[in-house]
Design a protein around this motif. Structure first.
Motif, PDB file in Angstrom:
ATOM      1  N   UNK A  46      22.546  15.072  16.181  1.00 35.40           N
ATOM      2  CA  UNK A  46      21.742  15.972  17.016  1.00 35.40           C
ATOM      3  C   UNK A  46      22.318  17.387  16.979  1.00 35.40           C
ATOM      4  N   UNK A  47      23.620  17.500  17.138  1.00 30.92           N
ATOM      5  CA  UNK A  47      24.274  18.814  17.097  1.00 30.92           C
ATOM      6  C   UNK A  47      24.061  19.475  15.742  1.00 30.92           C
ATOM      7  N   UNK A  48      24.094  18.691  14.676  1.00 30.93           N
ATOM      8  CA  UNK A  48      23.930  19.257  13.337  1.00 30.93           C
ATOM      9  C   UNK A  48      22.548  19.873  13.161  1.00 30.93           C
ATOM     10  N   UNK A  49      21.521  19.209  13.692  1.00 26.92           N
ATOM     11  CA  UNK A  49      20.178  19.774  13.571  1.00 26.92           C
ATOM     12  C   UNK A  49      20.051  21.052  14.389  1.00 26.92           C
ATOM     13  N   UNK A  50      20.579  21.038  15.614  1.00 30.34           N
ATOM     14  CA  UNK A  50      20.564  22.263  16.416  1.00 30.34           C
ATOM     15  C   UNK A  50      21.304  23.390  15.693  1.00 30.34           C
ATOM     16  N   UNK A 366      21.478  14.433  27.841  1.00 26.99           N
ATOM     17  CA  UNK A 366      20.136  13.852  27.807  1.00 26.99           C
ATOM     18  C   UNK A 366      19.088  14.937  27.563  1.00 26.99           C
ATOM     19  N   UNK A 367      19.270  16.079  28.223  1.00 25.09           N
ATOM     20  CA  UNK A 367      18.343  17.196  28.025  1.00 25.09           C
ATOM     21  C   UNK A 367      18.383  17.696  26.588  1.00 25.09           C
ATOM     22  N   UNK A 368      19.572  17.680  25.967  1.00 23.09           N
ATOM     23  CA  UNK A 368      19.670  18.112  24.571  1.00 23.09           C
ATOM     24  C   UNK A 368      18.927  17.160  23.641  1.00 23.09           C
ATOM     25  N   UNK A 369      19.069  15.855  23.879  1.00 28.07           N
ATOM     26  CA  UNK A 369      18.394  14.884  23.019  1.00 28.07           C
ATOM     27  C   UNK A 369      16.877  15.034  23.115  1.00 28.07           C
ATOM     28  N   UNK A 370      16.357  15.156  24.338  1.00 30.05           N
ATOM     29  CA  UNK A 370      14.913  15.331  24.525  1.00 30.05           C
ATOM     30  C   UNK A 370      14.474  16.708  24.039  1.00 30.05           C
ATOM     31  N   UNK A 371      15.308  17.717  24.290  1.00 31.32           N
ATOM     32  CA  UNK A 371      14.973  19.081  23.890  1.00 31.32           C
ATOM     33  C   UNK A 371      14.825  19.249  22.393  1.00 31.32           C
ATOM     34  N   UNK A 372      15.517  18.397  21.618  1.00 32.08           N
ATOM     35  CA  UNK A 372      15.390  18.495  20.166  1.00 32.08           C
ATOM     36  C   UNK A 372      13.975  18.176  19.725  1.00 32.08           C
ATOM     37  N   UNK A 373      13.367  17.168  20.337  1.00 26.92           N
ATOM     38  CA  UNK A 373      11.965  16.853  20.026  1.00 26.92           C
ATOM     39  C   UNK A 373      11.053  18.001  20.425  1.00 26.92           C
ATOM     40  N   UNK A 387      14.354  21.829  10.023  1.00 24.93           N
ATOM     41  CA  UNK A 387      15.800  21.927   9.906  1.00 24.93           C
ATOM     42  C   UNK A 387      16.290  21.387   8.566  1.00 24.93           C
ATOM     43  N   UNK A 388      17.352  21.982   8.067  1.00 22.98           N
ATOM     44  CA  UNK A 388      17.949  21.525   6.820  1.00 22.98           C
ATOM     45  C   UNK A 388      18.669  20.200   6.997  1.00 22.98           C
ATOM     46  N   UNK A 389      19.121  19.934   8.226  1.00 21.33           N
ATOM     47  CA  UNK A 389      19.852  18.700   8.516  1.00 21.33           C
ATOM     48  C   UNK A 389      19.189  17.986   9.701  1.00 21.33           C
ATOM     49  N   UNK A 390      17.990  17.440   9.500  1.00 19.96           N
ATOM     50  CA  UNK A 390      17.292  16.785  10.611  1.00 19.96           C
ATOM     51  C   UNK A 390      17.982  15.488  11.025  1.00 19.96           C
ATOM     52  N   UNK A 391      17.999  15.245  12.324  1.00 22.26           N
ATOM     53  CA  UNK A 391      18.557  13.993  12.848  1.00 22.26           C
ATOM     54  C   UNK A 391      17.454  12.947  12.878  1.00 22.26           C
TER      55      UNK A 391
END
Length: 497
Positions: A46-50, A366-373, A387-391
């Motif tokens: 998740x961090x990598x995609x962000x 939890x907010x970060x995980x949902x926020x990625x979507x 993203x170049x590195x999608x999770x």
């Protein structure tokens, strides 16, 4: 080294006994030491995609949450800022340092002695960080290498025990019927997962400084560093636990508190020189963790928060004068650390602070995980490249499931004798939610009430720093009647009282 320097702190030397007391069996103990890095792997993706979306911005969570949740305006950054400040103490590693130093010199551990030594080592590490970033980084590298060597030595010692080369009799006793005594109590299982997650905390440390990683592909560099450090530490931690279980009787492990490593050394080496030296190495690991977290991680996050104008007196907290170090955040961390060390009962301080530090952050994760979507959807609607590195979604769901479990299950009453504190088991949950409530009150005062009283509106301005990086800060835009008095000039928050 940035990741390993933070991961290899007090965790592996202090939490296995507490985990075994929670789960009840050796088999579940090993299961949890494999589950924690699996959940961390989901977080790493998740961090990598962000990071691939914002590769030039340091600060990790504070940046990612701000981008994922732009509405209500400034709410998420302000809440993250206040939580980061209130929880930016370094008490857990200081406590374990104190316990192992006192044990190494055969000094009985009392509440007063533990607190005095913990406050002292915190002061020394803070002074070290405040005076020189370069020497702090050198110390982190040296102590990180020492930590790895000490764990390798511990694993090697465990192999000798299992091979029958020491005076330990029947080293395989604890491995018989490994799941005997296992608990299914949700609170106990959640407590164990909190402790193992604490031991692995730091796998994302390098993301805090990704804007300063000068390679062709900084995200790839940091992502690969995260995977390598997570793999290395997972192997070390698992076999260290094998060594503990081989040398120390199960009941003694359960009752060891934070001194499982000291107990292991005493069982294997008796009163020899090694039994005195190795606890000192454990203490140095804790010392290195304090420096690594303060130098690279939390002080950078606090400084980034100040630069955005989310804290009072941002000039002080963002300044690097007079030594080129983040002196303001360092001083703030020290004061908070001393406060919690003095205010809490010494015997409960470690477990309570560890649990408390995890709970509000779980909400943000939890907010970060949902926020990625949510961010993916907005970028797709804006016709931006993915993203170049999608999770993969399986990683996001895995990470989110573990967080929801840790948020809900601690409210279930634990079995008698399995609570890790002497007071009400869910106290840390209530205090954690109270901290989030304080964040909401601060947001209302800082962003809504004071601007209404002062006749201005909070605006965000983008500023280019000397090194070319972009940063955002909040400023005051006065309403026309007040602006006339101020000659029509916008007054920045950092210039206000």
């Amino acid at each position: 080294m940035l990741n390993i320097g933070q991961i290899l702190g007090a965790g592996i030397y202090s939490v296995p006994g507490v985990i075994l007391n929670s789960v009840g069996s050796v088999g579940l103990l090993f299961v949890f030491w494999l589950l924690a890095p699996l959940f961390a792997l989901g977080g790493l993706m998740i961090y990598s995609e962000y990071a691939s979306m914002f590769p030039k911005r340091s600060g990790a969570e504070v940046v990612y949450l701000e981008q994922a949740y732009p509405r209500p305006q400034f709410l998420v950054p302000v809440m993250f800022a206040v939580t980061s400040v209130l929880l930016s103490f370094s008490a857990t590693n200081s406590i374990v340092f104190a316990q192992y130093v006192l044990t190494a010199f055969d000094v009985p551990i009392t509440s007063e002695r533990q607190t005095i030594v913990a406050v002292t080592v915190c002061a020394v590490s803070m002074a070290f960080v405040a005076l020189s970033t370069k020497w702090s980084l050198r110390a982190v590298n040296f102590l990180s290498g020492l930590k790895v060597l000490s764990l390798v030595f511990l694993v090697f010692t465990g192999a000798l025990v299992l091979g029958g080369f020491t005076h330990i009799r029947d080293p395989y006793t604890n491995f018989l019927s490994p799941f005997s005594g296992s608990t299914v109590n949700p609170n106990s299982l959640a407590t164990a997962l909190v402790k193992t997650n604490f031991a692995f905390s730091g796998w994302n440390n390098a993301f805090n400084v990704i804007g300063e990683v000068h390679t062709r592909d900084p995200v790839r560099t940091v992502r690969k560093a995260g995977l390598l450090s997570l793999l290395l530490v997972t192997c070390l931690f698992f076999f260290v636990n094998v060594a503990y279980v081989a040398a120390v009787p199960k009941d003694e492990i359960r009752n060891s508190g934070q001194l499982i490593a000291a107990l292991f050394f005493q069982r294997v080496y008796g009163g020899s020189f090694a039994a005195k030296t190795l606890p000192i190495m454990v203490a140095l690991s804790c010392f290195g963790n304090i420096i690594a977290v303060q130098t690279i991680g939390q002080t950078r996050v606090l400084r980034e928060i100040a630069r955005q104008g989310l804290l009072p007196y941002p000039i002080f907290f963002a300044s690097t004068k007079p030594f080129g170090t983040p002196l303001g955040p360092v001083c703030l961390k020290y004061l908070l650390t001393v406060f919690v060390l003095v205010a809490l009962p010494a015997r409960d301080a470690f477990n309570f602070l560890l649990d408390l530090g995890s709970y509000p952050n779980l909400v943000f994760h939890a907010a970060m995980a949902i926020g990625l979507w949510l961010l993916r959807r907005r970028r797709a609607l804006a016709s931006l490249a993915p993203s170049k590195y999608p999770a993969r979604n399986i990683y996001i769901l895995l990470y989110l499931t573990s967080i929801v479990f840790l948020l809900i299950m601690p409210w279930v009453p634990p079995e008698p004798g399995h609570s890790d504190v002497s007071f009400w088991y869910a106290t840390y949950c209530v205090v954690g939610l109270g901290i989030l409530a304080v964040c909401g009150v601060y947001y209302w005062l800082w962003i809504i009430f004071l601007p209404w009283m002062g006749g201005y509106t909070i605006m965000e301005e983008v500023e280019r720093l000397e090194d070319g990086a972009l940063t955002a800060r909040l400023t005051r835009k006065y309403h026309p009647s007040v602006a006339d008095i101020d000659n029509g000039e916008h007054q920045p928050l950092i210039a206000s009282t």
